[in-house]
Scaffold this motif. Structure first.
Motif, PDB file in Angstrom:
ATOM      1  N   ALA A 272       0.806  -1.226   0.000  1.00  0.00           N
ATOM      2  CA  ALA A 272       0.000   0.000   0.000  1.00  0.00           C
ATOM      3  C   ALA A 272       0.836   1.271   0.000  1.00  0.00           C
ATOM      4  O   ALA A 272       0.288   2.379  -0.110  1.00  0.00           O
ATOM      5  N   THR A 273       2.163   1.162   0.096  1.00  0.00           N
ATOM      6  CA  THR A 273       3.004   2.346   0.281  1.00  0.00           C
ATOM      7  C   THR A 273       3.505   2.965  -1.012  1.00  0.00           C
ATOM      8  O   THR A 273       4.224   3.965  -0.972  1.00  0.00           O
ATOM      9  N   SER A 274       3.149   2.415  -2.144  1.00  0.00           N
ATOM     10  CA  SER A 274       3.779   2.846  -3.397  1.00  0.00           C
ATOM     11  C   SER A 274       3.533   4.315  -3.711  1.00  0.00           C
ATOM     12  O   SER A 274       4.410   4.983  -4.280  1.00  0.00           O
ATOM     13  N   ASN A 275       2.358   4.864  -3.369  1.00  0.00           N
ATOM     14  CA  ASN A 275       2.042   6.246  -3.720  1.00  0.00           C
ATOM     15  C   ASN A 275       1.890   7.148  -2.506  1.00  0.00           C
ATOM     16  O   ASN A 275       1.346   8.250  -2.608  1.00  0.00           O
ATOM     17  N   MET A 276       2.360   6.697  -1.353  1.00  0.00           N
ATOM     18  CA  MET A 276       2.227   7.492  -0.132  1.00  0.00           C
ATOM     19  C   MET A 276       3.358   8.509  -0.014  1.00  0.00           C
ATOM     20  O   MET A 276       4.448   8.304  -0.549  1.00  0.00           O
ATOM     21  N   PRO A 277       3.108   9.608   0.704  1.00  0.00           N
ATOM     22  CA  PRO A 277       4.217  10.518   1.033  1.00  0.00           C
ATOM     23  C   PRO A 277       5.293   9.789   1.833  1.00  0.00           C
ATOM     24  O   PRO A 277       5.009   8.776   2.487  1.00  0.00           O
ATOM     25  N   GLY A 278       6.510  10.310   1.808  1.00  0.00           N
ATOM     26  CA  GLY A 278       7.637   9.622   2.416  1.00  0.00           C
ATOM     27  C   GLY A 278       7.431   9.259   3.870  1.00  0.00           C
ATOM     28  O   GLY A 278       7.653   8.107   4.271  1.00  0.00           O
ATOM     29  N   TRP A 279       6.983  10.220   4.695  1.00  0.00           N
ATOM     30  CA  TRP A 279       6.837   9.944   6.131  1.00  0.00           C
ATOM     31  C   TRP A 279       5.761   8.912   6.397  1.00  0.00           C
ATOM     32  O   TRP A 279       5.889   8.069   7.282  1.00  0.00           O
ATOM     33  N   LEU A 280       4.654   8.975   5.621  1.00  0.00           N
ATOM     34  CA  LEU A 280       3.571   8.011   5.806  1.00  0.00           C
ATOM     35  C   LEU A 280       4.010   6.628   5.326  1.00  0.00           C
ATOM     36  O   LEU A 280       3.681   5.600   5.950  1.00  0.00           O
ATOM     37  N   ALA A 281       4.762   6.579   4.235  1.00  0.00           N
ATOM     38  CA  ALA A 281       5.258   5.299   3.728  1.00  0.00           C
ATOM     39  C   ALA A 281       6.158   4.627   4.756  1.00  0.00           C
ATOM     40  O   ALA A 281       6.079   3.406   4.969  1.00  0.00           O
ATOM     41  N   VAL A 282       7.012   5.406   5.424  1.00  0.00           N
ATOM     42  CA  VAL A 282       7.891   4.845   6.448  1.00  0.00           C
ATOM     43  C   VAL A 282       7.063   4.265   7.597  1.00  0.00           C
ATOM     44  O   VAL A 282       7.338   3.160   8.088  1.00  0.00           O
ATOM     45  N   THR A 283       6.033   5.001   8.026  1.00  0.00           N
ATOM     46  CA  THR A 283       5.189   4.536   9.133  1.00  0.00           C
ATOM     47  C   THR A 283       4.480   3.233   8.780  1.00  0.00           C
ATOM     48  O   THR A 283       4.488   2.264   9.550  1.00  0.00           O
ATOM     49  N   VAL A 284       3.854   3.205   7.605  1.00  0.00           N
ATOM     50  CA  VAL A 284       3.095   2.020   7.204  1.00  0.00           C
ATOM     51  C   VAL A 284       4.030   0.835   6.957  1.00  0.00           C
ATOM     52  O   VAL A 284       3.725  -0.303   7.339  1.00  0.00           O
ATOM     53  N   MET A 285       5.181   1.081   6.349  1.00  0.00           N
ATOM     54  CA  MET A 285       6.123  -0.013   6.105  1.00  0.00           C
ATOM     55  C   MET A 285       6.696  -0.558   7.406  1.00  0.00           C
ATOM     56  O   MET A 285       6.963  -1.757   7.514  1.00  0.00           O
ATOM     57  N   THR A 286       6.886   0.306   8.391  1.00  0.00           N
ATOM     58  CA  THR A 286       7.351  -0.178   9.687  1.00  0.00           C
ATOM     59  C   THR A 286       6.339  -1.142  10.288  1.00  0.00           C
ATOM     60  O   THR A 286       6.700  -2.194  10.827  1.00  0.00           O
ATOM     61  N   LEU A 287       5.050  -0.795  10.180  1.00  0.00           N
ATOM     62  CA  LEU A 287       3.998  -1.709  10.651  1.00  0.00           C
ATOM     63  C   LEU A 287       4.015  -2.999   9.834  1.00  0.00           C
ATOM     64  O   LEU A 287       3.820  -4.096  10.379  1.00  0.00           O
ATOM     65  N   GLY A 288       4.259  -2.875   8.524  1.00  0.00           N
ATOM     66  CA  GLY A 288       4.319  -4.060   7.678  1.00  0.00           C
ATOM     67  C   GLY A 288       5.494  -4.959   8.032  1.00  0.00           C
ATOM     68  O   GLY A 288       5.351  -6.193   8.084  1.00  0.00           O
ATOM     69  N   VAL A 289       6.643  -4.350   8.298  1.00  0.00           N
ATOM     70  CA  VAL A 289       7.814  -5.130   8.711  1.00  0.00           C
ATOM     71  C   VAL A 289       7.561  -5.820  10.042  1.00  0.00           C
ATOM     72  O   VAL A 289       7.929  -6.989  10.244  1.00  0.00           O
ATOM     73  N   ALA A 290       6.899  -5.119  10.974  1.00  0.00           N
ATOM     74  CA  ALA A 290       6.584  -5.718  12.270  1.00  0.00           C
ATOM     75  C   ALA A 290       5.644  -6.906  12.108  1.00  0.00           C
ATOM     76  O   ALA A 290       5.848  -7.969  12.727  1.00  0.00           O
ATOM     77  N   ALA A 291       4.599  -6.750  11.282  1.00  0.00           N
ATOM     78  CA  ALA A 291       3.670  -7.859  11.050  1.00  0.00           C
ATOM     79  C   ALA A 291       4.380  -9.029  10.387  1.00  0.00           C
ATOM     80  O   ALA A 291       4.161 -10.199  10.753  1.00  0.00           O
ATOM     81  N   HIS A 292       5.231  -8.737   9.411  1.00  0.00           N
ATOM     82  CA  HIS A 292       5.989  -9.806   8.748  1.00  0.00           C
ATOM     83  C   HIS A 292       6.891 -10.527   9.738  1.00  0.00           C
ATOM     84  O   HIS A 292       7.016 -11.767   9.700  1.00  0.00           O
ATOM     85  N   THR A 293       7.499  -9.776  10.648  1.00  0.00           N
ATOM     86  CA  THR A 293       8.394 -10.385  11.627  1.00  0.00           C
ATOM     87  C   THR A 293       7.633 -11.291  12.579  1.00  0.00           C
ATOM     88  O   THR A 293       8.140 -12.349  12.980  1.00  0.00           O
ATOM     89  N   VAL A 294       6.417 -10.900  12.961  1.00  0.00           N
ATOM     90  CA  VAL A 294       5.588 -11.779  13.799  1.00  0.00           C
ATOM     91  C   VAL A 294       5.349 -13.105  13.081  1.00  0.00           C
ATOM     92  O   VAL A 294       5.452 -14.187  13.671  1.00  0.00           O
ATOM     93  N   GLY A 295       5.040 -13.021  11.784  1.00  0.00           N
ATOM     94  CA  GLY A 295       4.889 -14.249  11.012  1.00  0.00           C
ATOM     95  C   GLY A 295       6.176 -15.052  10.969  1.00  0.00           C
ATOM     96  O   GLY A 295       6.154 -16.288  11.065  1.00  0.00           O
ATOM     97  N   GLU A 296       7.308 -14.378  10.846  1.00  0.00           N
ATOM     98  CA  GLU A 296       8.601 -15.054  10.839  1.00  0.00           C
ATOM     99  C   GLU A 296       8.858 -15.783  12.157  1.00  0.00           C
ATOM    100  O   GLU A 296       9.381 -16.905  12.175  1.00  0.00           O
ATOM    101  N   LEU A 297       8.494 -15.152  13.277  1.00  0.00           N
ATOM    102  CA  LEU A 297       8.676 -15.771  14.589  1.00  0.00           C
ATOM    103  C   LEU A 297       7.863 -17.058  14.702  1.00  0.00           C
ATOM    104  O   LEU A 297       8.365 -18.088  15.162  1.00  0.00           O
ATOM    105  N   TRP A 298       6.603 -16.992  14.284  1.00  0.00           N
ATOM    106  CA  TRP A 298       5.745 -18.183  14.350  1.00  0.00           C
ATOM    107  C   TRP A 298       6.227 -19.260  13.386  1.00  0.00           C
ATOM    108  O   TRP A 298       6.226 -20.450  13.710  1.00  0.00           O
ATOM    109  N   HIS A 299       6.629 -18.832  12.185  1.00  0.00           N
ATOM    110  CA  HIS A 299       7.108 -19.812  11.207  1.00  0.00           C
ATOM    111  C   HIS A 299       8.355 -20.513  11.710  1.00  0.00           C
ATOM    112  O   HIS A 299       8.488 -21.735  11.601  1.00  0.00           O
ATOM    113  N   ALA A 300       9.308 -19.753  12.260  1.00  0.00           N
ATOM    114  CA  ALA A 300      10.550 -20.353  12.756  1.00  0.00           C
ATOM    115  C   ALA A 300      10.263 -21.338  13.877  1.00  0.00           C
ATOM    116  O   ALA A 300      10.818 -22.448  13.906  1.00  0.00           O
ATOM    117  N   ALA A 301       9.386 -20.953  14.815  1.00  0.00           N
ATOM    118  CA  ALA A 301       9.067 -21.842  15.936  1.00  0.00           C
ATOM    119  C   ALA A 301       8.384 -23.114  15.446  1.00  0.00           C
ATOM    120  O   ALA A 301       8.729 -24.230  15.865  1.00  0.00           O
TER     121      ALA A 301
END
Length: 382
Positions: A272-301
């Protein structure tokens, strides 16, 4: 992992800028090494099962120390190929022989032990990569050679530590058991295929996301490093907690299902970040990275629990080799798949890749139940 982090973060630059090899040759050699390495795990794992894992793992560490140190003398393409293939063979063999060691020394709570191992390894790899940044900044042959030496010394240090561990005697195989039982274990092979597909997620943050940030968003370039930092910090802080309760096959299957959903959420936020302003893209991508990492934690376990839970004690190394083969093939295919879907197709491709992860996660519990029913203890299938 500290030594590997030192070298892997700068390997391509060393071979291109210091050795003088063309980038195409470096890519070809590293790709060939990755493919060659996938074949070593199964026979070495079987050898560790029958001869003792400590001794085989110690041998792989010595080989890696020698081949890594020899990279300092590379000046031709073919010597480069030979050495990186030997190094990768020893790496894959070491992973397979390490499996029985982890099982043997895991204590009464092996799931928690494996989670601690992953947290420490993640921190060490990140620390090595940060230190490698200094050498990259200096961009001199002496600096790159120092990284090679550090990596080789790390294997020697590990070998010295391993010699202090008690030897684990091989567990006798039951009578009438074939030599290559893992290759005939169809349920386990099915679990391995699902895990390999899910394992493509490991390349999302290190391959697809950096290209996406630079080419498709208004986010600043420095966020490439920040995304890795967020991922590393969360893994180090939460892996042990995320692994609690994932100590049976059914629980591992459910963890895989949850991880697929988390990957979809993370990839949808990133898309969803492709057309967002820079600061908003960083915020949303940080949430996306966090969600992806939660999936990574469960997958690894879940993945580690299945790798150890479904493998017979007398063939842990061989089964670890099968799992490593699946992971290796997934890593080889990941750049092409993610490049096509997430980069070439854009936002729809990110969503499609997330949907694939969801589908794999939804299939995992049923496949795990099938595999558990074929084990000696069918109660795990309940």
């Amino acid at each position: 992992m500290l030594g590997s982090g030192l070298f892997m973060a700068s390997a391509v630059l060393f071979f291109t800028r210091s050795v003088g090899l063309p980038l195409t040759q470096v890519a070809l050699g590293l790709g060939a090494a990755a493919l060659v390495g996938t074949v070593a795990g199964i026979p070495t794992g079987h050898l560790a099962d029958r001869r003792g894992p400590r001794e085989i793992y110690l041998l792989t560490l010595v080989i890696r120390a020698v081949t890594t140190a020899a990279l300092a003398f590379v000046h031709t393409f073919w010597l480069f190929v030979v050495l990186v293939c030997l190094t990768q063979l020893a790496h894959s063999a070491g992973g397979a022989s390490r499996g029985p060691l982890v099982r043997g020394f895991g204590g009464t709570n092996p799931a928690s032990y494996r989670a601690y191992l992953r947290s420490v390894a993640n921190l060490a790899g990140c620390g090595g990569a940060l230190a490698a940044g200094v050498a990259v900044q200096l961009d001199t042959r002496a600096a790159y050679l120092a990284l090679i030496a550090g990596n080789a010394i790390s294997f020697v240090a590990c070998a010295a530590i391993i010699t202090r561990l008690p030897s684990l005697p091989p567990i006798p195989a039951p009578q009438m058991t074939g030599r290559w039982i893992a290759l005939r274990d169809k349920p386990y092979m099915a679990v391995t295929v699902l895990d390999a597909i899910m394992g493509i997620q490991g390349q999302v943050l290190v391959f697809a996301l950096p290209v996406w940030i630079i080419s498709q968003t208004n986010a600043p370039r420095w966020f490439v490093g920040m995304a890795v930092l967020v991922n590393t910090a969360l893994v180090a802080a939460l892996q042990v907690r995320a692994s609690r309760g994932i100590d049976t096959s059914p629980a591992a299957g459910r963890a895989m299902r949850r991880s697929g959903l988390a990957f979809l959420i993370g990839m949808a936020l990133i898309a969803a970040t492709s057309n967002m302003p820079g600061w908003l893209a960083v915020t949303v991508m940080t949430l996306g990275v966090a969600a992806h990492t939660v999936g990574e934690l469960w997958h690894a376990a879940g993945s580690l629990e299945l790798q150890f839970r479904l493998a017979p004690a007398h063939a842990q190394g061989q089964y670890t080799g099968i799992s490593g083969l699946g992971t290796g093939l997934g890593n080889v295919a990941a750049p092409s798949i993610l490049g096509l879907l997430c980069i070439a197709w854009g936002a729809p491709g990110w969503l499609l890749m997330g949907g694939i992860f969801v589908a794999v996660g939804l299939a995992a519990p049923a496949v795990v139940r099938w595999s558990a029913r074929t084990r000696p203890d069918p109660a795990e299938a309940v």
